[in-house]
Design a protein around this motif. Structure first.
Motif, PDB file in Angstrom:
ATOM      1  N   ALA A  52       0.833  -1.204   0.000  1.00  0.00           N
ATOM      2  CA  ALA A  52       0.000   0.000   0.000  1.00  0.00           C
ATOM      3  C   ALA A  52       0.867   1.253   0.000  1.00  0.00           C
ATOM      4  O   ALA A  52       0.595   2.217  -0.716  1.00  0.00           O
ATOM      5  CB  ALA A  52      -0.931  -0.011   1.210  1.00  0.00           C
ATOM      6  N   GLU A  77     -10.361  -3.391   0.990  1.00  0.00           N
ATOM      7  CA  GLU A  77     -10.734  -2.212   1.783  1.00  0.00           C
ATOM      8  C   GLU A  77      -9.650  -1.882   2.805  1.00  0.00           C
ATOM      9  O   GLU A  77      -9.348  -0.705   3.032  1.00  0.00           O
ATOM     10  CB  GLU A  77     -12.080  -2.446   2.471  1.00  0.00           C
ATOM     11  CG  GLU A  77     -13.241  -2.456   1.491  1.00  0.00           C
ATOM     12  CD  GLU A  77     -14.562  -2.905   2.111  1.00  0.00           C
ATOM     13  OE1 GLU A  77     -14.556  -3.449   3.237  1.00  0.00           O
ATOM     14  OE2 GLU A  77     -15.600  -2.702   1.452  1.00  0.00           O
ATOM     15  N   LEU A  80      -6.819  -0.109   1.028  1.00  0.00           N
ATOM     16  CA  LEU A  80      -7.174   1.281   0.740  1.00  0.00           C
ATOM     17  C   LEU A  80      -7.123   2.135   2.009  1.00  0.00           C
ATOM     18  O   LEU A  80      -6.735   3.303   1.959  1.00  0.00           O
ATOM     19  CB  LEU A  80      -8.553   1.341   0.083  1.00  0.00           C
ATOM     20  CG  LEU A  80      -8.614   0.686  -1.300  1.00  0.00           C
ATOM     21  CD1 LEU A  80     -10.043   0.697  -1.835  1.00  0.00           C
ATOM     22  CD2 LEU A  80      -7.670   1.365  -2.276  1.00  0.00           C
ATOM     23  N   ASP A  84      -4.840   5.510   2.574  1.00  0.00           N
ATOM     24  CA  ASP A  84      -5.356   6.761   3.147  1.00  0.00           C
ATOM     25  C   ASP A  84      -4.534   7.205   4.354  1.00  0.00           C
ATOM     26  O   ASP A  84      -4.201   8.389   4.492  1.00  0.00           O
ATOM     27  CB  ASP A  84      -6.822   6.599   3.565  1.00  0.00           C
ATOM     28  CG  ASP A  84      -7.761   6.540   2.377  1.00  0.00           C
ATOM     29  OD1 ASP A  84      -7.370   6.950   1.264  1.00  0.00           O
ATOM     30  OD2 ASP A  84      -8.905   6.073   2.569  1.00  0.00           O
TER      31      ASP A  84
END
Length: 95
Positions: A52, A77, A80, A84
């Motif tokens: 990520a 999810e 992600l 973030d």
């Protein structure tokens, strides 16, 4: 307007270390510039976190798009969410 930036491998690794990404196999993934990287996640603890982080840095540098593939929607999810969180943590450094 989006800035063109380059984050050299040494800087990628130093920043990753600050965020707790400090294993050699994670560093190898973070600096890899191959067009396709295949990772057997079940055998590499922390590889999702490193992946990520890599994708966020790559997106800043090269405006690339990535597709995360997983057997479970929850895993994507989670990736992600990692992106973030990394973005929030390092935004000041690379903007």
């Amino acid at each position: 307007m989006k800035k063109n930036i380059t984050i050299v491998p040494k800087t990628r690794i130093a920043t990753a270390n600050k965020l707790g990404i400090d294993q050699t196999y994670q560093h190898d993934l973070i600096v890899d510039k191959s067009p396709l990287i295949n990772v057997l996640k079940s055998r590499a603890i922390g590889i999702s976190y490193a992946g990520a982080f890599k994708k966020l840095l790559d997106a800043y540098e090269e405006s690339k798009q990535y597709i995360f593939v997983s057997q479970r929607k929850e895993n994507v999810e989670l990736l992600l969410d990692y992106v973030d969180n990394f973005h929030r943590d390092i935004k000041e450094e690379i903007d």
